[in-house]
Design a protein around this motif. Structure first.
Motif, PDB file in Angstrom:
ATOM      1  N   GLU B 162     -67.313  15.222  21.646  1.00 43.08           N
ATOM      2  CA  GLU B 162     -66.489  16.355  21.233  1.00 43.08           C
ATOM      3  C   GLU B 162     -65.658  16.007  20.000  1.00 43.08           C
ATOM      4  OE1 GLU B 162     -66.252  19.344  22.528  1.00 43.08           O
ATOM      5  OE2 GLU B 162     -64.322  20.102  21.838  1.00 43.08           O
ATOM      6  N   GLY B 163     -65.038  14.828  20.030  1.00 50.79           N
ATOM      7  CA  GLY B 163     -64.221  14.404  18.901  1.00 50.79           C
ATOM      8  C   GLY B 163     -65.061  14.175  17.653  1.00 50.79           C
ATOM      9  N   GLN B 164     -66.249  13.608  17.825  1.00 56.11           N
ATOM     10  CA  GLN B 164     -67.115  13.363  16.676  1.00 56.11           C
ATOM     11  C   GLN B 164     -67.537  14.681  16.032  1.00 56.11           C
ATOM     12  OE1 GLN B 164     -70.046  11.189  18.866  1.00 56.11           O
ATOM     13  NE2 GLN B 164     -69.174   9.199  18.355  1.00 56.11           N
ATOM     14  N   LEU B 165     -67.905  15.648  16.870  1.00 55.41           N
ATOM     15  CA  LEU B 165     -68.299  16.958  16.351  1.00 55.41           C
ATOM     16  C   LEU B 165     -67.140  17.603  15.607  1.00 55.41           C
ATOM     17  CD1 LEU B 165     -70.298  18.563  19.315  1.00 55.41           C
ATOM     18  CD2 LEU B 165     -71.221  17.727  17.177  1.00 55.41           C
ATOM     19  N   LEU B 166     -65.968  17.590  16.243  1.00 59.88           N
ATOM     20  CA  LEU B 166     -64.808  18.283  15.667  1.00 59.88           C
ATOM     21  C   LEU B 166     -64.404  17.641  14.346  1.00 59.88           C
ATOM     22  CD1 LEU B 166     -62.835  20.563  16.190  1.00 59.88           C
ATOM     23  CD2 LEU B 166     -61.348  18.954  17.352  1.00 59.88           C
ATOM     24  N   PHE B 167     -64.385  16.303  14.317  1.00 64.67           N
ATOM     25  CA  PHE B 167     -63.966  15.627  13.096  1.00 64.67           C
ATOM     26  C   PHE B 167     -65.016  15.834  12.009  1.00 64.67           C
ATOM     27  CE2 PHE B 167     -61.940  11.714  11.083  1.00 64.67           C
ATOM     28  CZ  PHE B 167     -60.757  12.398  10.842  1.00 64.67           C
ATOM     29  N   GLY B 168     -66.288  15.865  12.394  1.00 63.57           N
ATOM     30  CA  GLY B 168     -67.350  16.142  11.434  1.00 63.57           C
ATOM     31  C   GLY B 168     -67.177  17.531  10.827  1.00 63.57           C
TER      32      GLY B 168
END
Lengths: 451, 429
Positions: B162-168
């Motif tokens: 979730e964090g990787q997607l959001l930061f991306g």
């Protein structure tokens, strides 16, 4: 040390799997570090620790155990958060353009931006020195306790599941279902004072326990992963309450918004300090719940079995403990605690049921439990801290315009740093008393198969 | 002690498989009876139209018209037969074959679609739109679950999808807006995903912090960080900071004219094509290359891998970083393809769904791909059906993907087993 505790240690020593063991190993790392600067690294040895541990009461553990690392972690997180506030501040950006001509301007502006925000945070969460009367001055503190109430209850639920090796991400859904049932009893039944509130509380407990019980049952019967189940049930719960709030049984008469009628006065938690404050008896219930969980974990057979299951399910099964029963029991209790958080919301703070009744308490509860290292009183303290951040964050946002999101950043940094004591120590150049022993401690937990 | 730990997995799996033997037939029976009651007995009496192509398409196929009660009964009978047969199979001590589950799923979905569209105000469904939309919604999920595959196959639990997607998504929006180039945005998203991954790797591999904790906390951290920067920097001047260019779909001539599958396979944005490539590359890489063998060895039995000279922690580190890059691409899909601006918490739990897809897909890139497609389908079905005006309350349709997952992980997945060393840090010695 009682035999039970000895037995438990043996169990955890032989553990090969289970997250909790690693958690405990990490926690033990911190145990020995009560005053690292005062004690030379060589003077502490692993053999000292059992006696140390025996003489420690729960309270002492909280006060001294990971105190230094915890305090330093908080300082580091606040510092990083301050940097973030400073970098996004307009005055800082303006003065940065002539940084080399007059560096003091930018540094001053940065300091003002960060310190103003944190002062407002403190003013909004602990003590307002600008208040007109004493009650106005301590009002922020009661706000903190009010916000902390659901955090503590739900956090205890997450912590308890953690101790049994289950990762309960479903506090959010459990709060929602608990709150829904509690609210329904609260506004549709009309009962005398006392009895009504009691039934509201029981309904909330049942709601949360049912919702979490599903997870425990499926996990025990089918081996489904509890992380997936709890996440999915969160969404199901949210949609369920959204639906219910459109039905005549739940929707406020004459309203087209998804909001329930006000709960009866008899169904509400009485206010602790009268009309001027929002703090209600739910906070006392939260304290009682903490005591209960402490007793359950440390003094009861159920708690012992739960910890055994969490430490090493295989060993627990060999010792004659029913692992499946353990999973169901722990989820039911965890859900009941989250349900109490739901009750605190509908019968205490909010007084009505909306789809946003759980706010983000269920997710914050995870960080609260992690910060509290899954111990009851640790969770309690972490709940208070996060409650203060939340309550103060609102004041901060209105007073200085700093977005309340900074609170999330600081909170998560705190948990991250506290979980990695070696990092904190290396940043502050502290001696590493736990380095050698920590390795030895960790080995059985993580690379047990090697022996 | 070594005996205890050696027998541990076997003891665990034998009890689990005993339970599992019966749970699939039971779950199938429950679903089949539900199908009988709802799709067959509760079927609407009208005809249902499924359109395969739009009228403006180069090749127009005739629409499929079926009678709702007849289809309902056929589906229910097939489902009941399948459930009964699975009972017999288990009774004979044999496993329920995978193709039976596939047949079951197809008939269940067919029965459900016929019933739900038949009960709608307009019993007419554009099947092509439903499928194409499903793939679009599934793209970030697929990237997310591939990220999970890369991490977890090497033995690191990745809750931080979730964090990787959001930061991306966040980085793609900012870099895309500032540079005016979507490709710079894409690159920034990859870097952002790697940054989140780097924190995950450092904390879980170097500092041996519980991986689930790091993942959960990273999600909160990224949510707070992007939310903070969104409200301070981005909203103040959204023309400069939050108006990335869009990646337009590129249609391949001729091939994109094929009915139904043409738009799905050959009319995608670059990120969409990259998704297909990523699935193929990771699948082949994981099962047919030296790197893949090492990755799987490290995830299953790090000690054995170490003994033959594979650097366990280095392999894990690389894999986690790679996973971040993949998830970052998925994040870019949100801001560069789906909508052209960043919004607070815009990934809205998709990372967790991707995690579910990964487990549902049995830690296999292809499995994760199809599981993610299923989620995309269920999500898109909800929006399409609410448009058609069905009698089922919208909230229940919204629950659909989640309920399906619960049924799936509880009953239909079969022997889903995580890599043996998933989540267990490796300490040499």
């Amino acid at each position: 040390m009682s035999n039970e505790q000895k037995h438990e240690r043996q169990l955890s020593r032989s553990a090969a799997h289970g997250d909790e063991v690693r958690l405990e190993a990490a926690a033990e790392l911190g145990d020995g570090t009560q005053a690292p600067p005062a004690v030379p690294a060589g003077a502490q040895s692993g053999e000292l620790r059992p006696e140390l541990r025996e003489s420690q009461t729960v309270l002492q553990k909280i006060m001294t155990g990971n105190a230094l690392v915890a305090v330093l972690a908080v300082i580091m997180s606040l510092f990083l958060g301050g940097l973030l506030i400073a970098f996004t501040d307009e005055r800082v950006a303006n003065s940065a353009s002539y940084f080399f001509a007059r560096p003091s301007d930018m540094l001053g502006a940065a300091w003002t931006a960060a310190s103003d925000a944190y002062l407002a945070l403190f003013q909004g969460s602990v003590f307002n020195w600008e208040g007109e009367s004493f009650s106005r001055m301590v009002y922020p503190l009661t706000q903190t306790l009010t916000v902390a109430t659901p955090l503590i209850c739900a956090g205890l639920g997450v912590a308890l599941a953690f101790r049994a090796g289950l990762f309960n991400i479903g506090a959010q859904g459990q709060i929602i279902i608990g709150a829904t049932l509690a609210a329904w009893v609260g506004f549709s039944w009309h009962l005398p004072v006392g009895l009504h509130l009691l039934l509201v509380i029981i309904a909330g407990i049942i709601g949360g326990a049912l919702w979490a019980g599903i997870v425990g049952l499926l996990k025990a019967k089918t081996g489904a992963h509890e992380v997936i189940l709890t996440i999915m049930l969160n969404y199901v719960a949210l949609n369920l309450v959204l639906y219910l709030l459109t039905t005549p049984a739940f929707q406020r008469p004459g309203s087209s918004n998804p909001i329930s009628p006000q709960l009866d006065e008899t169904a509400r938690y009485p206010l602790l300090f009268g009309e001027g404050f929002r703090l209600h008896w739910g906070f006392i219930v939260a304290i009682l719940a903490t005591v209960l969980v402490w007793w359950l974990l440390n003094r009861s057979t159920i708690g012992f079995e739960l910890r055994a299951v969490g430490a090493n399910p295989t060993a627990a099964r060999t010792a004659g403990i029913s692992v499946t029963k353990g999973y169901v029991t722990v989820m039911v209790i965890a859900g009941a605690l989250a349900g109490l958080a739901g009750v605190a919301q509908v019968a205490g703070t909010e007084g009505v049921l909306t789809s946003g009744v759980a706010a983000s308490f269920g997710f914050d509860a995870i960080t609260v439990a992690l910060l509290g290292r899954s111990t009851p009183w640790g969770t309690f303290a972490a709940g208070l801290l996060f409650g203060a951040f939340r309550a103060g964050g609102v004041t901060m946002q209105t007073a200085t315009g700093t977005s309340i999101d900074i609170v999330l950043v600081v909170q998560s940094l705190i948990v991250l740093f506290i979980a990695a004591p070696p990092l904190v120590r290396s940043v502050f150049r502290l001696p590493e008393p736990g380095a050698l022993r920590g390795r030895r401690n960790r080995k059985p937990a993580t690379a047990g198969g090697a022996a | 002690m070594s005996a205890a730990t050696l027998t541990a997995p076997e003891a665990g799996s034998s009890t689990v498989s005993e339970v599992r033997n019966w749970k699939t037939p039971v779950m199938l029976a429950v679903l089949a009876v539900a199908a009988l009651l709802v799709f067959a007995i509760g079927a609407p009496s009208n005809n249902v139209t499924f359109r395969l192509t739009a009228e403006s398409d180069p090749i127009v196929l005739p629409a499929i018209v079926v009678s709702a009660p007849v289809t309902g009964w056929i589906c229910a009978v097939v489902l009941l037969a399948a459930a009964a047969w699975s009972f017999l199979r288990v009774r004979a001590g044999r496993p329920v074959p995978g193709w039976l589950l596939a047949v079951f799923a197809v008939f269940f979905v067919a029965g459900f679609l016929t019933w739900v569209v038949g009960s709608a105000r307009t019993p007419n469904l554009a099947l092509y739109g439903l499928l194409a939309g499903s793939v679009t919604l599934a793209v970030p999920l697929i990237f997310g679950s591939l990220s999970g595959v890369l991490c977890e196959r090497s033995g690191v639990i990745n809750i931080a999808i979730e964090g990787q997607l959001l930061f991306g998504a966040f980085a793609a929006a900012i870099a895309g807006s500032l540079s005016g180039s979507a490709f710079v945005g894409l690159l920034a998203a990859v870097i952002a995903g790697v940054m989140v991954s780097a924190v995950l790797a450092v904390f879980s591999i170097k500092y041996i912090v519980n991986q689930v904790i790091v993942g959960v906390v990273l999600n909160v951290l990224v949510s707070g960080l992007t939310g903070f920067l969104f409200s301070t920097v981005m909203s103040a001047d959204s023309a400069t900071w939050n108006s990335p260019p869009r990646l337009a779909p590129i249609s391949i001539p001729v091939l994109s004219d094929i009915p139904v599958i043409g738009p799905i396979l050959f009319e995608q944005s670059i990120v969409g094509y990259l998704m297909y490539i990523a699935v193929a590359v990771i699948y082949v890489g994981l099962y047919h290359t030296k790197w893949g063998l090492r990755t799987r060895a490290v995830g299953e039995h790090p000690k054995a891998a170490d003994t033959v000279g594979v650097k366990v922690n280095r392999t894990r580190f690389t894999n986690v970083l790679l996973a971040g890059a993949v998830a970052g691409l998925g994040g870019a899909f949100f801001t560069l393809v789906l909508v052209s601006s960043f919004g607070r918490d815009m990934t809205a739990g998709q990372g967790y769904i991707a995690l579910a897809a990964l487990i549902f897909g049995r830690w296999n890139p292809l499995g994760a791909f199809f599981a993610a497609l299923l989620f995309g389908f269920a999500t898109n079905l909800q929006s399409v059906l609410s448009f058609l005006g069905t009698p089922v309350p919208n909230q229940f349709l919204a629950m659909l993907p989640y309920v399906v997952t619960i049924f799936a992980v509880a009953g239909l997945v079969g022997k889903s087993r995580a890599p043996a060393s998933n989540g267990i840090p490796y300490i040499k010695g």
